[in-house]
Design an enzyme around this catalytic site. Structure first.
Site, PDB file in Angstrom:
ATOM      1  N   ARG A  79    -117.838  23.777  31.185  1.00  0.00           N
ATOM      2  CA  ARG A  79    -116.517  24.350  30.896  1.00  0.00           C
ATOM      3  C   ARG A  79    -115.826  23.595  29.765  1.00  0.00           C
ATOM      4  O   ARG A  79    -114.733  23.974  29.346  1.00  0.00           O
ATOM      5  CB  ARG A  79    -115.631  24.292  32.154  1.00  0.00           C
ATOM      6  CG  ARG A  79    -116.213  24.998  33.348  1.00  0.00           C
ATOM      7  CD  ARG A  79    -116.429  26.458  33.056  1.00  0.00           C
ATOM      8  NE  ARG A  79    -117.265  27.059  34.090  1.00  0.00           N
ATOM      9  CZ  ARG A  79    -117.787  28.279  33.997  1.00  0.00           C
ATOM     10  NH1 ARG A  79    -117.584  29.001  32.924  1.00  0.00           N
ATOM     11  NH2 ARG A  79    -118.521  28.764  34.960  1.00  0.00           N
ATOM     12  N   LYS A 121    -125.490  11.140  32.588  1.00  0.00           N
ATOM     13  CA  LYS A 121    -124.326  10.242  32.616  1.00  0.00           C
ATOM     14  C   LYS A 121    -124.694   8.755  32.736  1.00  0.00           C
ATOM     15  O   LYS A 121    -124.080   7.916  32.103  1.00  0.00           O
ATOM     16  CB  LYS A 121    -123.381  10.640  33.749  1.00  0.00           C
ATOM     17  CG  LYS A 121    -122.679  11.977  33.486  1.00  0.00           C
ATOM     18  CD  LYS A 121    -121.700  12.291  34.600  1.00  0.00           C
ATOM     19  CE  LYS A 121    -120.906  13.538  34.304  1.00  0.00           C
ATOM     20  NZ  LYS A 121    -119.795  13.731  35.228  1.00  0.00           N
ATOM     21  N   GLU A 177    -114.012  -0.421  30.924  1.00  0.00           N
ATOM     22  CA  GLU A 177    -114.014  -0.909  32.315  1.00  0.00           C
ATOM     23  C   GLU A 177    -114.361   0.212  33.298  1.00  0.00           C
ATOM     24  O   GLU A 177    -115.132   0.018  34.235  1.00  0.00           O
ATOM     25  CB  GLU A 177    -112.630  -1.510  32.614  1.00  0.00           C
ATOM     26  CG  GLU A 177    -112.514  -2.254  33.917  1.00  0.00           C
ATOM     27  CD  GLU A 177    -112.165  -1.361  35.110  1.00  0.00           C
ATOM     28  OE1 GLU A 177    -112.575  -1.683  36.227  1.00  0.00           O
ATOM     29  OE2 GLU A 177    -111.494  -0.328  34.904  1.00  0.00           O
ATOM     30  N   ASN A 222    -119.060   9.745  30.793  1.00  0.00           N
ATOM     31  CA  ASN A 222    -118.939  11.187  30.502  1.00  0.00           C
ATOM     32  C   ASN A 222    -118.313  11.446  29.139  1.00  0.00           C
ATOM     33  O   ASN A 222    -118.199  12.592  28.718  1.00  0.00           O
ATOM     34  CB  ASN A 222    -118.140  11.916  31.600  1.00  0.00           C
ATOM     35  CG  ASN A 222    -116.669  11.551  31.598  1.00  0.00           C
ATOM     36  OD1 ASN A 222    -116.252  10.607  30.921  1.00  0.00           O
ATOM     37  ND2 ASN A 222    -115.871  12.294  32.345  1.00  0.00           N
ATOM     38  N   ASP A 279    -113.395  10.591  34.422  1.00  0.00           N
ATOM     39  CA  ASP A 279    -113.198  11.351  35.666  1.00  0.00           C
ATOM     40  C   ASP A 279    -112.142  10.702  36.561  1.00  0.00           C
ATOM     41  O   ASP A 279    -111.356  11.380  37.223  1.00  0.00           O
ATOM     42  CB  ASP A 279    -114.515  11.454  36.447  1.00  0.00           C
ATOM     43  CG  ASP A 279    -115.346  12.643  35.981  1.00  0.00           C
ATOM     44  OD1 ASP A 279    -114.776  13.562  35.343  1.00  0.00           O
ATOM     45  OD2 ASP A 279    -116.562  12.650  36.245  1.00  0.00           O
ATOM     46  N   GLY A 336    -121.469  11.123  42.355  1.00  0.00           N
ATOM     47  CA  GLY A 336    -120.867  10.579  41.142  1.00  0.00           C
ATOM     48  C   GLY A 336    -119.360  10.767  41.106  1.00  0.00           C
ATOM     49  O   GLY A 336    -118.620   9.865  40.684  1.00  0.00           O
ATOM     50  N   ARG A 386    -125.668   6.582  51.388  1.00  0.00           N
ATOM     51  CA  ARG A 386    -125.023   6.667  50.061  1.00  0.00           C
ATOM     52  C   ARG A 386    -123.578   6.176  50.160  1.00  0.00           C
ATOM     53  O   ARG A 386    -123.075   5.519  49.252  1.00  0.00           O
ATOM     54  CB  ARG A 386    -125.025   8.103  49.543  1.00  0.00           C
ATOM     55  CG  ARG A 386    -126.365   8.584  49.095  1.00  0.00           C
ATOM     56  CD  ARG A 386    -126.260   9.974  48.470  1.00  0.00           C
ATOM     57  NE  ARG A 386    -125.974   9.934  47.043  1.00  0.00           N
ATOM     58  CZ  ARG A 386    -125.650  11.004  46.320  1.00  0.00           C
ATOM     59  NH1 ARG A 386    -125.549  12.193  46.896  1.00  0.00           N
ATOM     60  NH2 ARG A 386    -125.425  10.912  45.029  1.00  0.00           N
TER      61      ARG A 386
HETATM   62  P1  NAP Z   1    -123.307  14.873  43.491  1.00  0.00           P
HETATM   63  O1  NAP Z   1    -123.430  13.523  42.892  1.00  0.00           O
HETATM   64  O2  NAP Z   1    -124.482  15.779  43.506  1.00  0.00           O
HETATM   65  O3  NAP Z   1    -122.758  14.713  45.001  1.00  0.00           O
HETATM   66  C1  NAP Z   1    -122.648  15.825  45.845  1.00  0.00           C
HETATM   67  C2  NAP Z   1    -121.931  15.405  47.113  1.00  0.00           C
HETATM   68  O4  NAP Z   1    -121.782  16.572  47.948  1.00  0.00           O
HETATM   69  C3  NAP Z   1    -122.697  14.390  47.952  1.00  0.00           C
HETATM   70  O5  NAP Z   1    -121.778  13.556  48.604  1.00  0.00           O
HETATM   71  C4  NAP Z   1    -123.453  15.291  48.930  1.00  0.00           C
HETATM   72  O6  NAP Z   1    -123.832  14.633  50.122  1.00  0.00           O
HETATM   73  C5  NAP Z   1    -122.411  16.317  49.224  1.00  0.00           C
HETATM   74  N1  NAP Z   1    -123.024  17.534  49.739  1.00  0.00           N
HETATM   75  C6  NAP Z   1    -123.734  18.467  49.057  1.00  0.00           C
HETATM   76  N2  NAP Z   1    -124.159  19.438  49.898  1.00  0.00           N
HETATM   77  C7  NAP Z   1    -123.712  19.103  51.143  1.00  0.00           C
HETATM   78  C8  NAP Z   1    -123.822  19.698  52.421  1.00  0.00           C
HETATM   79  N3  NAP Z   1    -124.484  20.860  52.601  1.00  0.00           N
HETATM   80  N4  NAP Z   1    -123.225  19.080  53.486  1.00  0.00           N
HETATM   81  C9  NAP Z   1    -122.550  17.929  53.309  1.00  0.00           C
HETATM   82  N5  NAP Z   1    -122.416  17.307  52.126  1.00  0.00           N
HETATM   83  C10 NAP Z   1    -122.991  17.891  51.045  1.00  0.00           C
HETATM   84  O7  NAP Z   1    -122.141  15.708  42.760  1.00  0.00           O
HETATM   85  P2  NAP Z   1    -120.815  15.154  42.053  1.00  0.00           P
HETATM   86  O8  NAP Z   1    -121.061  14.986  40.615  1.00  0.00           O
HETATM   87  O9  NAP Z   1    -120.300  14.020  42.846  1.00  0.00           O
HETATM   88  O10 NAP Z   1    -119.862  16.436  42.202  1.00  0.00           O
HETATM   89  C11 NAP Z   1    -119.398  16.899  43.462  1.00  0.00           C
HETATM   90  C12 NAP Z   1    -118.562  18.153  43.248  1.00  0.00           C
HETATM   91  O11 NAP Z   1    -117.422  17.829  42.474  1.00  0.00           O
HETATM   92  C13 NAP Z   1    -119.268  19.267  42.477  1.00  0.00           C
HETATM   93  O12 NAP Z   1    -118.932  20.498  43.076  1.00  0.00           O
HETATM   94  C14 NAP Z   1    -118.694  19.195  41.083  1.00  0.00           C
HETATM   95  O13 NAP Z   1    -118.644  20.458  40.431  1.00  0.00           O
HETATM   96  C15 NAP Z   1    -117.278  18.711  41.381  1.00  0.00           C
HETATM   97  N6  NAP Z   1    -116.688  17.940  40.284  1.00  0.00           N
HETATM   98  C16 NAP Z   1    -115.465  18.332  39.836  1.00  0.00           C
HETATM   99  C17 NAP Z   1    -114.870  17.616  38.820  1.00  0.00           C
HETATM  100  C18 NAP Z   1    -113.528  18.053  38.304  1.00  0.00           C
HETATM  101  O14 NAP Z   1    -113.177  17.675  37.179  1.00  0.00           O
HETATM  102  N7  NAP Z   1    -112.762  18.796  39.068  1.00  0.00           N
HETATM  103  C19 NAP Z   1    -115.516  16.498  38.255  1.00  0.00           C
HETATM  104  C20 NAP Z   1    -116.752  16.110  38.764  1.00  0.00           C
HETATM  105  C21 NAP Z   1    -117.328  16.852  39.791  1.00  0.00           C
HETATM  106  P3  NAP Z   1    -125.257  13.885  50.242  1.00  0.00           P
HETATM  107  O15 NAP Z   1    -125.076  12.551  49.615  1.00  0.00           O
HETATM  108  O16 NAP Z   1    -125.513  13.829  51.691  1.00  0.00           O
HETATM  109  O17 NAP Z   1    -126.262  14.745  49.503  1.00  0.00           O
END
Ligand code: NAP
Length: 277
Positions: A15, A65, A77, A86, A102, A131, A157
């Protein structure tokens, strides 16, 4: 003409172009913002030639990343603490700098939408240990969160994050997430649950105080089922789109020399691009 890009693999979903191209037009800057699909094995070569390609810098998305941080000559930092970058830019000598915005994006949005989130210094419950959760923990601790409860489906984790961030963070079982809401001042969903096409976040908000804040970093849909449930019971809600927009500000300023504003018009523009109206 100044240029920047977003580097990912894949990159089509990003995006960032919608945000930066909006600002380029808004501030009448002769600039461009491109998408660059770069395979992991090509990242070092691509970044080594970033300036030669005409870029002042770049955003970095999955899966690059961590590697981008390693390849940068300098890291701030936030990037070092979060362990991922990022946002990249080249200095006058062509040296690559890395940041992670972030944490800034999440905290700026939270402070704007719910300035009193830490008023009573009550515990914060964070769901997720990926992340994004890492960046959020960094921001919450830097801004004085007294105690953070961390729940993740894969407990290991969460334990690893608690080890990194110290005693402010206490890991609880994923199964205990609803019970842990009692007495909390802030709930943050940093999992991907609630996002279109992913599973639902199953959490009963009954124990959450009615004056607590609920933040979701998922932005598609803009109003997630978690936010809808929280709003219905009177909690203040903070959506994920604000984080996405604010995290883009420092990069744009570095590359194009103007500190851009996050406005309701920008939010509407990106929400429309997301298909959220
Ligand atoms: P990530 O590193 O892949 O982490 C995903 C997280 O979701 C992990 O804690 C994972 O748990 C959990 N998860 C996934 N499926 C699950 C399920 N079925 N049941 C329980 N827990 C589940 O992803 P990320 O980069 O941290 O991003 C996470 C979300 O934030 C994404 O949807 C992303 O689009 C959003 N995001 C938004 C912004 C923003 O600017 N608004 C910025 C960054 C990310 P496990 O460790 O158990 O797999």
């Amino acid at each position: 003409m100044k240029s920047a890009c977003v580097i990912g693999w894949p990159v089509e979903h990003s995006r960032s172009p919608a945000i930066h191209r909006y600002w380029l037009k808004r501030y009448r800057i002769d600039g461009a913002y491109e998408k660059e699909k770069v395979a992991p094995e090509d990242l070092a070569r691509f970044l080594g030639a970033l300036g030669a390609r005409g870029y002042a810098g770049a955003n970095v998305t999955l899966p690059h990343k961590e590697a981008a941080l390693r390849l940068a000559a300098f890291a701030d930092e936030a990037a070092s603490a979060i362990g991922a970058a990022n946002t990249l830019w080249l200095d006058g000598e062509g040296k690559l700098h890395a940041s992670n915005t972030d944490s800034y994006g999440f905290m700026t949005n939270l402070n704007e939408a719910a300035p009193h989130w830490n008023g009573g210094r009550r515990p914060v419950l964070v769901l997720g240990a990926g992340g994004a959760a890492r960046a959020i923990l960094h921001g919450l601790i830097a801004q004085g969160a007294a105690s953070i409860l961390l729940a993740n489906r894969t407990r290991d984790r969460a334990e690893a994050l608690a080890k990194t961030f110290g005693p402010t963070v206490r890991v609880i079982d994923w199964a205990d997430r609803a019970r842990a809401l009692a007495g909390c001042g802030l709930l943050v969903n940093a999992t991907s649950l609630g996002m279109t096409g992913k599973g639902d976040l199953d959490i009963d908000l009954k124990a959450l105080p009615s004056d607590a804040v609920v933040a979701d970093i998922v932005y598609s849909p803009l109003e997630t089922p978690l936010l809808a449930a929280a709003r219905a019971r009177g909690n203040r809600v903070v959506d994920g789109l604000g984080m996405l927009l604010h995290q883009a500000v420092p990069g744009f300023e570095r590359w194009f020399g103007v500190r851009p504003e996050v406005t309701p018009e920008l939010k509407a523009h990106v929400a429309a691009a997301l298909g959220g109206g």
